[in-house]
Design a protein around this motif. Structure first.
Motif, mmCIF file in Angstrom:
data_model
loop_
_atom_site.group_PDB
_atom_site.id
_atom_site.type_symbol
_atom_site.label_atom_id
_atom_site.label_comp_id
_atom_site.label_asym_id
_atom_site.label_seq_id
_atom_site.Cartn_x
_atom_site.Cartn_y
_atom_site.Cartn_z
ATOM 1 N N TRP A 168 -18.284 14.784 -75.059
ATOM 2 C CA TRP A 168 -17.504 13.449 -75.267
ATOM 3 C C TRP A 168 -17.925 12.908 -76.574
ATOM 4 O O TRP A 168 -17.001 11.815 -76.661
ATOM 5 C CB TRP A 168 -17.698 12.793 -73.914
ATOM 6 N N LEU A 169 -19.147 13.039 -77.202
ATOM 7 C CA LEU A 169 -19.312 12.280 -78.279
ATOM 8 C C LEU A 169 -18.518 12.778 -79.791
ATOM 9 O O LEU A 169 -18.930 13.509 -80.324
ATOM 10 C CB LEU A 169 -20.928 12.263 -78.572
ATOM 11 N N THR A 170 -17.544 12.075 -79.779
ATOM 12 C CA THR A 170 -16.402 12.515 -80.909
ATOM 13 C C THR A 170 -16.438 11.402 -82.013
ATOM 14 O O THR A 170 -17.122 10.468 -81.957
ATOM 15 C CB THR A 170 -14.934 12.504 -80.174
ATOM 16 N N PRO B 81 -14.712 8.785 -82.959
ATOM 17 C CA PRO B 81 -14.731 7.701 -82.764
ATOM 18 C C PRO B 81 -15.910 7.142 -82.340
ATOM 19 O O PRO B 81 -16.538 5.844 -82.739
ATOM 20 C CB PRO B 81 -13.772 7.315 -81.519
ATOM 21 N N TYR B 82 -16.965 7.714 -81.451
ATOM 22 C CA TYR B 82 -18.039 7.225 -81.129
ATOM 23 C C TYR B 82 -19.064 7.535 -81.996
ATOM 24 O O TYR B 82 -20.163 6.703 -82.338
ATOM 25 C CB TYR B 82 -18.644 8.076 -79.634
ATOM 26 N N LEU C 178 -24.334 -5.684 -76.247
ATOM 27 C CA LEU C 178 -23.237 -6.078 -75.032
ATOM 28 C C LEU C 178 -22.011 -6.674 -75.394
ATOM 29 O O LEU C 178 -21.206 -6.500 -74.820
ATOM 30 C CB LEU C 178 -24.241 -6.950 -73.998
ATOM 31 N N THR D 94 -18.200 -5.409 -74.278
ATOM 32 C CA THR D 94 -16.999 -6.184 -73.600
ATOM 33 C C THR D 94 -15.672 -6.041 -74.485
ATOM 34 O O THR D 94 -14.678 -6.327 -73.807
ATOM 35 C CB THR D 94 -17.266 -7.645 -73.600
ATOM 36 N N LEU D 95 -15.799 -5.585 -75.645
ATOM 37 C CA LEU D 95 -14.461 -5.208 -76.432
ATOM 38 C C LEU D 95 -13.748 -4.218 -75.922
ATOM 39 O O LEU D 95 -12.488 -3.965 -76.595
ATOM 40 C CB LEU D 95 -14.742 -5.334 -77.944
ATOM 41 N N VAL D 96 -14.188 -3.060 -75.438
ATOM 42 C CA VAL D 96 -13.515 -1.843 -74.928
ATOM 43 C C VAL D 96 -13.325 -1.675 -73.355
ATOM 44 O O VAL D 96 -13.783 -2.810 -72.605
ATOM 45 C CB VAL D 96 -14.440 -0.687 -75.591
ATOM 46 N N ALA D 97 -12.454 -0.760 -73.277
ATOM 47 C CA ALA D 97 -12.146 -0.709 -72.023
ATOM 48 C C ALA D 97 -13.250 -0.047 -70.972
ATOM 49 O O ALA D 97 -14.063 0.677 -71.500
ATOM 50 C CB ALA D 97 -10.856 0.343 -71.625
ATOM 51 N N ARG E 69 -13.596 2.516 -69.027
ATOM 52 C CA ARG E 69 -14.090 3.813 -69.363
ATOM 53 C C ARG E 69 -14.846 4.154 -70.411
ATOM 54 O O ARG E 69 -15.664 5.266 -70.385
ATOM 55 C CB ARG E 69 -12.570 4.650 -69.215
ATOM 56 N N GLN E 70 -14.836 3.278 -71.563
ATOM 57 C CA GLN E 70 -15.596 3.756 -72.672
ATOM 58 C C GLN E 70 -16.985 2.887 -72.753
ATOM 59 O O GLN E 70 -17.730 3.038 -73.797
ATOM 60 C CB GLN E 70 -14.617 3.381 -74.189
ATOM 61 N N ARG F 202 -20.288 4.683 -73.099
ATOM 62 C CA ARG F 202 -20.451 5.328 -74.177
ATOM 63 C C ARG F 202 -20.999 4.169 -75.187
ATOM 64 O O ARG F 202 -21.773 4.887 -76.366
ATOM 65 C CB ARG F 202 -19.250 6.507 -74.533
ATOM 66 N N VAL F 203 -19.943 3.638 -75.532
ATOM 67 C CA VAL F 203 -20.294 2.612 -76.557
ATOM 68 C C VAL F 203 -21.516 1.937 -76.485
ATOM 69 O O VAL F 203 -21.926 1.651 -77.593
ATOM 70 C CB VAL F 203 -18.765 1.628 -76.517
ATOM 71 N N ARG G 207 -13.815 -10.653 -68.394
ATOM 72 C CA ARG G 207 -14.382 -10.051 -69.733
ATOM 73 C C ARG G 207 -14.803 -11.482 -70.549
ATOM 74 O O ARG G 207 -15.790 -11.521 -71.212
ATOM 75 C CB ARG G 207 -13.430 -9.265 -70.126
ATOM 76 N N LEU H 57 -22.578 -14.212 -73.203
ATOM 77 C CA LEU H 57 -23.322 -13.477 -74.177
ATOM 78 C C LEU H 57 -23.514 -14.232 -75.441
ATOM 79 O O LEU H 57 -24.427 -14.309 -76.249
ATOM 80 C CB LEU H 57 -22.771 -12.063 -74.578
ATOM 81 N N HIS I 233 -10.210 5.078 -86.266
ATOM 82 C CA HIS I 233 -10.648 5.790 -85.129
ATOM 83 C C HIS I 233 -10.610 4.922 -83.926
ATOM 84 O O HIS I 233 -10.505 5.402 -82.644
ATOM 85 C CB HIS I 233 -12.244 5.942 -85.080
ATOM 86 N N TRP I 234 -10.289 3.576 -84.006
ATOM 87 C CA TRP I 234 -9.946 2.813 -82.939
ATOM 88 C C TRP I 234 -8.603 1.815 -83.034
ATOM 89 O O TRP I 234 -8.282 1.520 -84.168
ATOM 90 C CB TRP I 234 -11.250 1.711 -82.716
ATOM 91 N N GLU J 217 -4.067 -4.814 -72.617
ATOM 92 C CA GLU J 217 -5.483 -5.139 -72.076
ATOM 93 C C GLU J 217 -6.352 -5.845 -73.159
ATOM 94 O O GLU J 217 -7.294 -6.342 -72.325
ATOM 95 C CB GLU J 217 -5.820 -4.128 -71.129
ATOM 96 N N THR K 56 -8.248 -4.581 -75.479
ATOM 97 C CA THR K 56 -9.270 -3.858 -75.611
ATOM 98 C C THR K 56 -9.182 -2.851 -76.799
ATOM 99 O O THR K 56 -7.933 -2.586 -77.203
ATOM 100 C CB THR K 56 -9.577 -3.047 -74.428
ATOM 101 N N LEU K 57 -10.475 -2.356 -77.307
ATOM 102 C CA LEU K 57 -10.137 -1.386 -78.203
ATOM 103 C C LEU K 57 -10.234 -0.056 -77.789
ATOM 104 O O LEU K 57 -11.154 0.233 -76.780
ATOM 105 C CB LEU K 57 -11.438 -1.516 -79.275
ATOM 106 N N GLU L 206 -7.995 12.168 -80.423
ATOM 107 C CA GLU L 206 -9.221 12.533 -81.151
ATOM 108 C C GLU L 206 -8.645 14.096 -81.896
ATOM 109 O O GLU L 206 -7.932 14.812 -81.239
ATOM 110 C CB GLU L 206 -10.287 13.006 -80.271
ATOM 111 N N TRP M 24 -10.834 16.206 -83.255
ATOM 112 C CA TRP M 24 -11.820 17.267 -83.429
ATOM 113 C C TRP M 24 -11.851 18.411 -82.454
ATOM 114 O O TRP M 24 -11.931 19.607 -82.604
ATOM 115 C CB TRP M 24 -12.826 16.747 -84.283
ATOM 116 N N ARG N 73 -10.421 15.964 -75.970
ATOM 117 C CA ARG N 73 -10.935 14.767 -76.098
ATOM 118 C C ARG N 73 -9.648 13.630 -75.933
ATOM 119 O O ARG N 73 -9.987 12.255 -75.716
ATOM 120 C CB ARG N 73 -11.585 14.534 -77.425
#
Lengths: 162, 187
Positions: free
Chosen positions: A24-26, A28-29, A78, A82-85, A87-88, A91-92, B20, B27, B160-161, B167, B169-170, B175, B177, B181
């Motif tokens: 999963w570490l593609t 973007p990550y 942290l 909070t900026l990502v969905a 599911r991510q 990983r983020v 959020r 934070l 990439h993002w 929503e 979000t980023l 993907e 590669w 993915r």
């Protein structure tokens, strides 16, 4: 470490190596880990807006340097999460932390006159761990070394994936 | 999709956005609190957190006999004199004694030593920084290289993002590669 490029290259190298193990570490990550490596150097905001100026502005003590310690770095990670969905998020979190931690560790090895590094674990403790003094902050060699390592894992990854 | 369903989804999206936003505000408040708090701790020599040039500049007499770390620039070599503040402030200089190495004029230097009366510091250890990291224009090469790194990583983030405006979000872009993915984007 001398510059942001060295930190970005180290984070890139570490994330690319981990991508061999975790599917999963593609890309973007990998980028996320590089962004994480920038977190502790947000202290450089002080060159635009010095801490003393902020103090005058808000009327209470203030020090950007806190951004280069463990606790505040974790808070920044942290904030990034909070900026990502949802599911991510995990990983983020992992990759921002990897990048930021690699930066803190690399800087804890810098040569200093006192032989002590900085408050890596603040606010848990103000303790400045002893530093082995591997390199100077103004030396270009660590960046060159990091670039060579990054180039190597990039080539190896092309081979690995292809 | 019935009207009721879409309303339900809208409400849950709003709730998640508010949650959020609340977490984000907490934070940022915590972070600000730490930036304020950090300025009130130290120096603490027992922890390896020694007073610095800023402390000396504020109250020199208070630190006589204490160990300090001062960063500055060598402005004279016989005896060695280091300036640790702006050039227009004549008070912010130190004569360095007990040096084991001979620095050159203009060297960026860090001194760990004991403060003595009359703007003198007894060096325990010094580090002379690498002048290659600094250019003749006073702007460090380090800055140019760091700027490059900033452009590189910013470019990668944009590449990439992408911002999901629905929503706020980023989200990772598709993907390249390995095609498996792509699931990230559909989640």
């Amino acid at each position: 470490m001398p510059d942001l490029l060295a930190h970005a290259l180290i984070a890139y190298t570490l994330a690319m190596l981990l991508s061999w193990r975790y599917d999963w570490l593609t890309r973007p990550y990998v980028t996320v880990s590089m962004a994480g490596a920038f977190i502790p150097d947000m202290t450089k905001v002080r060159y635009i807006l010095p801490s003393d100026q902020v103090k005058l502005l808000i009327g209470v003590p203030f020090d950007w340097d806190a951004l280069h310690t463990g606790g505040p770095v974790l808070l920044c990670v942290l904030i990034g999460v909070t900026l990502v969905a949802p599911r991510q998020r995990k990983r983020v979190f992992a990759l921002l932390l990897l990048g930021a931690a690699s930066h803190l560790v690399a800087d804890a090895l810098l040569l200093t006159a006192s032989g002590r590094s900085y408050a890596v674990f603040w606010p848990l403790t103000l303790y400045h761990p002893p530093t082995p003094g591997l390199y100077l902050s103004t030396q270009p060699e660590p960046t060159i070394l990091a670039a060579v390592a990054a180039l190597f894992v990039w080539l190896a990854t092309q081979y690995h994936v292809g | 999709m019935s009207q009721q369903d879409s309303k339900g989804i809208g409400a849950s999206r709003r709730r998640s956005l508010i949650a959020r936003l609340a977490v984000l505000i907490i934070l940022i408040a915590l972070l600000t609190g730490h930036l304020i708090w950090f300025n009130t701790v130290g120096p603490n020599p027992a922890m390896g957190d020694y007073p610095g040039g800023g402390h000396l500049a504020a109250d020199y007499e208070q630190y006589i006999g204490e160990r300090v770390v001062v960063n500055g620039e060598v402005i004279d070599t016989n005896p060695v004199v280091v300036r640790y503040g702006p050039a227009d402030d004549p008070k912010l200089f130190l004569t360095v004694t007990e040096l084991s190495i001979q620095p050159e004029r203009g060297d960026p230097i860090s001194i760990f030593g004991i403060v003595r009366p009359d703007h003198t510091i007894e060096a325990i250890n010094v580090v002379i920084h690498d002048r290659r990291g600094l250019s003749e224009y006073g702007l460090s090469h380090t800055w140019a290289v760091s700027f490059l790194a900033g452009i590189w990583v910013l470019g990668r983030i944009l590449n990439h993002w992408r911002l999901n405006t629905h929503e706020l979000t980023l989200r990772p872009r598709a993907e390249t590669w390995l095609e498996t993915r792509r699931e990230d984007d559909n989640a």
